[in-house]
Scaffold this active site. Structure first.
Site, PDB file in Angstrom:
ATOM      1  CE  LYS A 115      -4.510   0.590   0.230  1.00  0.00           C
ATOM      2  NZ  LYS A 115      -5.520  -0.346  -0.302  1.00  0.00           N
ATOM      3  N   GLY A 227     -23.526   3.751   2.435  1.00  0.00           N
ATOM      4  CA  GLY A 227     -22.530   4.271   1.483  1.00  0.00           C
ATOM      5  C   GLY A 227     -23.097   4.175   0.087  1.00  0.00           C
ATOM      6  N   GLY A 229     -21.299   5.427  -2.835  1.00  0.00           N
ATOM      7  CA  GLY A 229     -20.237   5.866  -3.739  1.00  0.00           C
ATOM      8  C   GLY A 229     -19.998   4.775  -4.764  1.00  0.00           C
ATOM      9  CG  ASN A 230     -16.454   2.607  -7.449  1.00  0.00           C
ATOM     10  OD1 ASN A 230     -16.947   1.474  -7.450  1.00  0.00           O
ATOM     11  ND2 ASN A 230     -15.537   2.974  -8.313  1.00  0.00           N
TER      12      ASN A 230
END
Ligand code: NAD
Length: 424
Positions: A115, A227, A229-230
């Site tokens: 990451k 949520g 979003g995407n």
């Protein structure tokens, strides 16, 4: 062993991955694990910080900080997103790189975990500044990334446009085309079909397998999704098109509920027009907190971390929880859900569809052979369903929850690879 693990968790060691140790404690309490194995897993293999200057539009130079952590590469080149966030810390990047290592192992793709990111608020940068910051970061880490070393991807506040700049900067430095250095690229530059909704679709495969393990009927279950979003919106859209009844959805401004089921296509139009789902006609406004404890059969957290915690876990009424967000459940809540007999599909399995299609993108780039959408979808389903049953088999044998089973499988696969390499 549990005491030894706890002692390590509280050790004041800057390089120690704290999340990793608490998850390992969760996996190994009551099992046999050697000190050598713990030593090998509780620190990243490579972790670095870069400080780099970027000329801003004003003509002044500003210094930025970037990180990259390559946690473990025993199973293959490391794979992990790049996050742009003002609060990013090396500790947090460490935790996320550890989870990526286990996620890739659980779905059995030939990658380790990594990451990275930059400490920056993208809203404060112009488009050209964002591009210069990205290119400067990549120049600083370019010796340590590559198709067979470490392969970045999008994460919070990074997107396919940024992935295109990463590829371009890397190729300029190497003097040759190397699309497999990064995934999540635009289709025109070697991205994969279905990548944009792969996390949602992978989660839906997990949800459908979980339903099959209960006496619930697919088309009479009710769902609530936190949520929009995407991940949350694509999940709602795909489930709605399959005929599921979604009774509640939410975003950061609040949620809506309608027991008979929401018309998700209309909710999406409303969200695009107004910027929120809250206030949608023909439904009742609720808070995010109310959504989490609503009277639904399946709860899908697809927003932030730590949403399900000791304050609300007792009141959760869902029978299945599918964690599409990363780390939406605290350890306290996890124990409560286990006692209540809720089937929880953990993040490292439930939201792995994105990295699976990233693996397909890398593979298509290396072979210069691009697949039709149907082929991507077929292979995604096969990979996800196989992973579900690998985890489910451990869960059935041990009965200590799907999260523990997934962690145990991920850790075992990484340690097996280390053993075969002669490192243990
Ligand atoms: P996104 O930024 O596109 O969407 C996040 C959504 O959460 C938005 O609708 C936002 O309004 C909502 N939100 C923010 N604060 C909220 C709050 N307090 N209560 C309720 N909703 C809130 O992000 P995304 O890509 O959809 O990612 C969502 C989660 O899924 C994150 O945890 C992310 O780490 C995880 N995830 C994403 C992917 C991926 O492929 N995008 C892959 C794996 C995991």
């Amino acid at each position: 062993m549990a005491a030894k693990l706890q002692e390590r968790i509280h050790r004041d060691d800057k390089n120690l991955c704290k999340l990793c140790m608490s998850e390992l404690a969760n996996v190994y309490t009551g099992l046999d694990v050697s000190t050598e194995e713990l030593d090998l897993l509780d620190m990243p293999r490579r972790s670095f910080t870069v400080h780099f200057p970027v000329q801003m539009d004003s003509g002044k130079t500003k210094m930025f900080v970037g990180y990259r952590v390559q946690y473990n590469d025993a199973r293959g080149p490391t794979k992990g997103g790049i996050r742009y966030h003002p609060d990013l810390t090396l500790d947090h990047v460490n935790d996320l790189a550890f989870l990526m290592t286990l996620k890739c192992a659980v779905v059995n793709i030939p990658f380790g975990g990594s990451k990275g990111g930059i400490v920056v608020n993208t809203r404060e940068l112009s488009r050209h500044e964002l591009e210069r910051v990205t290119r400067a970061y990549i120049r600083d880490i370019s010796d340590y990334i590559g198709p067979f070393k470490d392969i970045p991807a999008p994460d919070v506040y990074t997107d396919e446009k940024i992935m295109a700049w990463i590829m371009d900067e890397f190729e300029r430095m190497r003097g040759k085309h190397t699309p497999a250095v990064v995934t999540g690229k635009p289709l025109e530059l070697g991205g994969s079909k279905a990548r944009s909704y792969s996390t949602s679709l992978g989660g839906i495969h997990m949800l459908e397998e979980a339903i099959k393990r209960t006496d619930m009927d697919k088309f009479s279950v009710s769902l609530a999704i936190q949520g929009f979003g995407n991940v949350g919106m694509n999940t709602a859209r795909l489930l709605y098109r399959k005929g599921y009844r979604i009774i509640a959805v939410s975003d950061s401004k609040g949620g809506i509920i309608k027991e008979e089921g929401l018309d998700i296509e209309e909710v999406i139009k409303f969200k695009v027009e107004t910027g929120t789902v809250s206030g949608f006609k023909d439904s009742r406004n609720i808070t995010n907190e109310e959504l989490l404890v609503s009277d639904c059969d399946i709860l899908v957290p697809a927003a932030l971390s730590d949403q399900l915690n000791k304050d609300n876990a007792d009141d959760v009424r869902a029978k299945i929880i599918v964690e599409l967000a990363n780390a939406p459940t605290t350890q306290d809540a996890d124990r409560i859900f286990q006692n209540k007999g809720i089937m929880l599909i953990p993040d490292i399995l439930a939201n792995a569809g994105g990295v699976v299609v990233s693996y397909f993108e890398w593979s298509q780039n290396l072979n210069s052979n691009y697949w039709e959408e149907e082929e991507v979808l077929r292979k995604l389903k096969k990979t996800m369903v196989n992973a579900f049953y690998d985890v489910y088999a451990i869960f059935k044998e041990e009965g200590r929850g799907m999260r523990r089973a997934a962690l145990q499988l991920g850790v075992k696969r990484v340690l097996d690879a280390e053993r075969l390499r002669g490192n243990l």
